[in-house]
Design an enzyme around this catalytic site. Structure first.
Site, PDB file in Angstrom:
ATOM      1  N   HIS A   1       7.244 -24.988   9.465  1.00 50.86           N
ATOM      2  CA  HIS A   1       6.076 -25.566  10.127  1.00 50.86           C
ATOM      3  C   HIS A   1       4.768 -25.307   9.390  1.00 50.86           C
ATOM      4  CE1 HIS A   1       8.053 -25.837  14.377  1.00 50.86           C
ATOM      5  NE2 HIS A   1       8.869 -26.221  13.416  1.00 50.86           N
TER       6      HIS A   1
ATOM      7  N   ASP B   1       0.864  -1.176   0.000  1.00 52.13           N
ATOM      8  CA  ASP B   1       0.000   0.000   0.000  1.00 52.13           C
ATOM      9  C   ASP B   1       0.902   1.228   0.000  1.00 52.13           C
ATOM     10  OD1 ASP B   1       0.902   0.306   2.630  1.00 52.13           O
ATOM     11  OD2 ASP B   1      -1.094   0.196   3.536  1.00 52.13           O
TER      12      ASP B   1
ATOM     13  N   THR C   1       2.114  -1.841   9.080  1.00 52.57           N
ATOM     14  CA  THR C   1       2.404  -2.840  10.113  1.00 52.57           C
ATOM     15  C   THR C   1       2.583  -4.248   9.568  1.00 52.57           C
ATOM     16  OG1 THR C   1       0.065  -3.288  10.456  1.00 52.57           O
ATOM     17  CG2 THR C   1       1.071  -1.583  11.864  1.00 52.57           C
TER      18      THR C   1
ATOM     19  N   HIS D   1       4.815 -31.764   9.224  1.00 49.83           N
ATOM     20  CA  HIS D   1       3.718 -30.854   9.556  1.00 49.83           C
ATOM     21  C   HIS D   1       2.587 -30.895   8.531  1.00 49.83           C
ATOM     22  CE1 HIS D   1       5.978 -29.053  12.834  1.00 49.83           C
ATOM     23  NE2 HIS D   1       7.027 -29.015  12.024  1.00 49.83           N
TER      24      HIS D   1
ATOM     25  N   CYS E   1       2.879  -3.254   4.200  1.00 48.11           N
ATOM     26  CA  CYS E   1       2.071  -2.091   4.577  1.00 48.11           C
ATOM     27  C   CYS E   1       2.693  -1.509   5.845  1.00 48.11           C
ATOM     28  CB  CYS E   1       0.598  -2.445   4.745  1.00 48.11           C
ATOM     29  SG  CYS E   1       0.173  -3.555   6.101  1.00 48.11           S
TER      30      CYS E   1
END
Length: 146
Positions: free
Chosen positions: A97, A8, A66, A131, A64
């Protein structure tokens, strides 16, 4: 390997720096945005997610402010396993994982050097097939309820 990358407005400068760095090792496909004009992050997250879900041999990087918004949005795309990474210690685990196919990064709270180290740690890791049973449960749920 092909890496799709999108952002963004808050992630523009970080995307440009990361793209320049990664172009020396990988094929990079820039999905925008390419300006600092305000945009809605889900538009870019959905676009990248749909492409990565179809191109099984690729990964995506979303950036972005965060990393949270992009991660939240892209995980709505069927077939995407996205994680928000903020440190180099957890980056390999996302691949080992969870076989993550999209990583989401912060432009505001993580330096270029930290994001670079996160990407390297993630890219160097290999999925541990022990996994797979857990991922199969996620995929089954997604098919039945998505």
């Amino acid at each position: 390997m092909k890496i799709y990358i999108a952002n963004d407005h808050a992630g523009l400068e970080m995307k440009n720096a990361i793209s320049t760095y990664l172009k020396t090792k990988y094929e990079i496909v820039n999905l925008g945005t390419n300006t600092k004009d305000s945009v809605d992050y889900p538009d870019y997250a959905f676009k990248l997610g749909e492409i990565v879900a179809k191109d099984k041999d690729s990964i995506g990087i979303l950036i972005c402010g965060t990393g949270f918004g992009m991660c939240l949005a892209v995980n709505k795309v069927k077939g995407i396993r996205a994680v928000n990474l903020v440190d180099v210690n957890t980056a390999p685990l996302a691949k080992q994982h969870n076989n993550a196919n999209v990583i989401c990064l912060s432009a505001r709270f993580s330096s270029f050097e930290n994001n670079q180290a996160i990407i390297e740690a993630f890219m160097d890791a290999q999925f541990e097939t022990r996994h797979q049973q857990r991922l199969d449960k996620v995929t089954k749920y997604e098919r039945e309820h998505g």
